[in-house]
Design a protein around this motif. Structure first.
Motif, PDB file in Angstrom:
ATOM      1  N   THR A 162       0.833  -1.214   0.000  1.00 19.90           N
ATOM      2  CA  THR A 162       0.000   0.000   0.000  1.00 19.90           C
ATOM      3  C   THR A 162       0.864   1.258   0.000  1.00 19.90           C
ATOM      4  O   THR A 162       0.591   2.224  -0.724  1.00 19.90           O
ATOM      5  N   THR A 165       2.411   3.394  -3.045  1.00 21.75           N
ATOM      6  CA  THR A 165       1.704   4.444  -3.798  1.00 21.75           C
ATOM      7  C   THR A 165       1.929   5.842  -3.209  1.00 21.75           C
ATOM      8  O   THR A 165       1.629   6.839  -3.869  1.00 21.75           O
ATOM      9  N   ALA A 251      -6.706   3.682  -6.174  1.00 21.61           N
ATOM     10  CA  ALA A 251      -7.371   2.467  -6.685  1.00 21.61           C
ATOM     11  C   ALA A 251      -6.341   1.402  -7.041  1.00 21.61           C
ATOM     12  O   ALA A 251      -6.571   0.193  -6.827  1.00 21.61           O
ATOM     13  N   LEU A 252      -5.193   1.820  -7.580  1.00 21.13           N
ATOM     14  CA  LEU A 252      -4.122   0.862  -7.873  1.00 21.13           C
ATOM     15  C   LEU A 252      -3.645   0.178  -6.593  1.00 21.13           C
ATOM     16  O   LEU A 252      -3.385  -1.041  -6.567  1.00 21.13           O
ATOM     17  N   VAL A 254      -5.430  -0.271  -3.797  1.00 26.73           N
ATOM     18  CA  VAL A 254      -6.476  -1.204  -3.342  1.00 26.73           C
ATOM     19  C   VAL A 254      -6.455  -2.488  -4.174  1.00 26.73           C
ATOM     20  O   VAL A 254      -6.638  -3.597  -3.643  1.00 26.73           O
ATOM     21  N   THR A 255      -6.209  -2.341  -5.469  1.00 30.62           N
ATOM     22  CA  THR A 255      -6.124  -3.514  -6.345  1.00 30.62           C
ATOM     23  C   THR A 255      -4.990  -4.439  -5.907  1.00 30.62           C
ATOM     24  O   THR A 255      -5.150  -5.670  -5.860  1.00 30.62           O
ATOM     25  N   LEU A 256      -3.842  -3.842  -5.562  1.00 26.00           N
ATOM     26  CA  LEU A 256      -2.715  -4.644  -5.067  1.00 26.00           C
ATOM     27  C   LEU A 256      -3.080  -5.393  -3.787  1.00 26.00           C
ATOM     28  O   LEU A 256      -2.720  -6.558  -3.587  1.00 26.00           O
ATOM     29  N   LEU A 258      -6.136  -6.296  -2.791  1.00 25.35           N
ATOM     30  CA  LEU A 258      -7.083  -7.373  -3.106  1.00 25.35           C
ATOM     31  C   LEU A 258      -6.362  -8.593  -3.687  1.00 25.35           C
ATOM     32  O   LEU A 258      -6.633  -9.748  -3.301  1.00 25.35           O
ATOM     33  N   TRP A 259      -5.448  -8.322  -4.615  1.00 23.11           N
ATOM     34  CA  TRP A 259      -4.752  -9.431  -5.274  1.00 23.11           C
ATOM     35  C   TRP A 259      -3.849 -10.182  -4.296  1.00 23.11           C
ATOM     36  O   TRP A 259      -3.935 -11.408  -4.148  1.00 23.11           O
TER      37      TRP A 259
END
Length: 578
Positions: A162, A165, A251-252, A254-256, A258-259
């Motif tokens: 996180t 970023t 958003a990038l 959060v995507t990291l 989640l993955w």
């Protein structure tokens, strides 16, 4: 940061209240930080374990937490507003005090509307930065830090994903922050121009209507309004670009999460509740970052206004008391100009090597063509400006070596344009000496030939005069100004074309009051109508900033020089008019 720190320096007197407000802010923010933990416990301890007791505990805790959070939010908002409002009042008062101390040259160079904008629009822009935006900045900052700490506790590896970023976010905040601040400065300048046009149009309404220039003024106002619109749209463009850019970067992140986190849950390395809590804290990070970004833009815009305010506060007072200045004692009224040279703008001399002396009780007439420097003499005597070279003395004392207050208390000025305040007749005369009694005010009015017409006004001395005294005639305004000067009781009197704007009858009444005022005082009379100074003890004729002639009316007429020429022109003009 230097500007922001300077704003925050005004908070020192209210630090005790601010401390309580910050404590309330921290406790209110803690309520937000507790919610993701509830999500984790609901999933892991209630839903998976089917624990009814824990369900009751969580439900009760939510009610208590939000009740306390509401109380703390009230304390936060009220106390921060209390501090912010007091700080703004303090800054506004300091700006106004500074404006009172600044020299006349400042007012010569700046439009009235621009000066008004410093105290109104610019300080109001600071208000948002000090109150709402600061509250939001502190609150979101606490939530951001608390969320990061909770995320490290839940999964430090996921937290690193996180934090990757953050540098990108800070870069865009810095890049757009500079642009927003510059455009914010343009907005404040455009707003000041609008205020200036508005002030000029309203104060000159009679002139506007007499020349049928309403449409011209509308178009002038619309041009400034359009410039203000363009400045605001430019600022809005930067703000609108900044927010979605930061949201995309978030958003990038959060995507990291989640993955990577989803893989850990599938592999059994963490629980679903922990991932949900982590995601909630991640959202808690993205929202504060987004809000801090918006707040940062608002603060940058406010800092542009702060720069304008502090530029005024930092201005050097060109005319001020010297460190060793002493009070000027009661004077007899001996005035001497010794080789005085002065220019408003470098290289453009208004007075050049001017020397003359006025003895106590003398009436000195000052005449000459337009632009000869007559009014400049009137401005130099009370030190509205300092001469570039030479010396002005009163009773042998250089006026630069005495305090401004003690000097100006002994110099009375009756200008051509009478300035009255939007108050009562009584208050306007009282302005001459604030400790005067009612009887002294009435005596001054009688000496100025003003008492009789004042008593005929609807409320006598309590009659409100309106803005700049619009409710009475020019001659009446001038007589009230003379009463104000009589009440001040100065030893030295400057009459700057005090009757030039009056009709013949009004001039006769006012001149009679002026003659009474001049008795026993050293008087410098700047005259447009030469007939008003025929009986002066001496008449000085200025031409292009130099003393061209000096003598009595009879002596100057006998010389058949510039004075005689000016007098004959006026005599012929008056004869033709009659």
């Amino acid at each position: 940061m230097i500007l922001y720190k300077r704003i925050l320096s005004y908070i020192k007197p209210y630090l005790h209240i601010l401390s309580i407000a910050l404590l309330c802010t921290m406790l209110a923010a803690a309520g937000n930080l507790y919610l993701p933990w509830i999500f984790r416990d609901m999933i892991d301890k209630v839903l998976n374990a089917k624990d009814y007791y824990m369900l009751n505990v969580i439900s009760a805790s939510i009610v208590v937490i939000f009740l306390l959070r509401g109380i703390f939010l009230y304390g936060q908002n009220y106390l921060m507003s209390y501090v912010g409002q007091h700080v703004i009042i303090d800054i506004r008062s300091e700006v106004f005090r500074k404006l009172q101390r600044l020299s006349m040259s400042f007012y010569d160079k700046n439009k009235t509307g621009t000066i008004m904008s410093y105290v109104t629009n610019d300080v109001n822009a600071l208000q948002g930065a000090m109150v709402d935006n600061t509250i939001e900045l502190v609150t979101e900052g606490i939530i951001l830090i608390g969320s990061v700490c909770a995320m490290v506790y839940l999964d430090w590896k996921l937290t690193l994903f996180t934090i990757l970023t953050f540098p990108v976010v800070l870069y865009f905040m810095n890049y757009f922050g500079k642009k927003i601040r510059r455009s914010g400065g343009q907005i404040q300048e455009a707003t000041a121009d609008i205020t200036s046009v508005l002030q000029e149009s309203v104060s000159s309404a009679r002139v506007v209507k007499s020349f049928v220039r309403e449409q011209y003024e509308i178009e002038r106002f619309e041009r400034e309004n359009e410039a203000n619109l363009k400045a605001n749209l430019k600022n809005a463009k930067y703000m609108a670009t900044l927010t979605p850019t930061i949201e995309f970067v978030a958003a990038l992140g959060v995507t990291l999460i989640l993955w990577y986190g989803g893989n850990n849950v599938i592999a059994g390395e963490t629980t679903a509740g922990s991932l949900v809590a982590f995601l909630a804290y991640a959202v808690n990070i993205s929202n504060p970052i987004k809000r801090i970004t918006r707040v940062s833009g608002n603060i940058q815009r406010a800092l542009a206004a702060a720069q304008r305010v502090f530029d005024v506060l930092d201005l050097r007072e060109e005319v001020q008391d010297l460190p060793d200045a002493k009070a000027l004692p009661a004077v007899t009224g001996n005035v001497s100009f010794e080789h005085v040279t002065f220019s408003y703008n470098a290289g453009d001399e208004i007075l050049h090597d001017l020397s003359f002396t006025a003895k106590p009780g003398q009436a000195i007439g000052l005449v000459g063509p337009s632009g000869a420097g007559k009014s400049t003499v009137a401005s130099l005597l009370p030190r509205f400006y300092d001469c570039d070279a030479g010396t002005i003395r009163i009773d042998g004392t250089d006026i630069r070596h005495v305090t401004l207050d003690s000097l100006r208390n002994q110099v009375g000025i009756v200008p051509q344009e009478t300035i009255l305040f939007n108050g009562s007749v009584y208050d306007n005369i009282l302005y001459g000496r604030l400790d005067a009694t009612k009887e002294e005010i009435e005596e001054a009015a009688k000496a100025a030939n003003a008492h009789d017409f004042i008593m005929e006004l609807p409320d006598g001395y309590n009659t409100m005069l309106g803005d700049r005294g619009v409710n009475i005639s020019g001659g009446q305004r001038q007589r009230i100004a003379i009463a104000r000067a009589i009440l001040k009781d100065p030893r030295i009197l400057v009459l700057d074309e005090a009757t030039s704007a009056l009709d013949t009858e009004s001039e006769r009444v006012v001149q009679e009051a002026l003659n009474r005022l001049m008795v026993g005082r050293t008087s410098i009379i700047i005259a447009h109508r030469l007939s008003t100074i025929k009986n002066a003890d001496r008449i000085l004729v200025l031409d292009k900033g130099k003393l061209a002639e000096d003598g009595t009316h009879e002596e100057l007429m006998a010389k058949n020089g510039l004075y005689a020429h000016l007098y004959q022109i006026q005599y012929r003009t008056n004869k033709e008019e009659s």
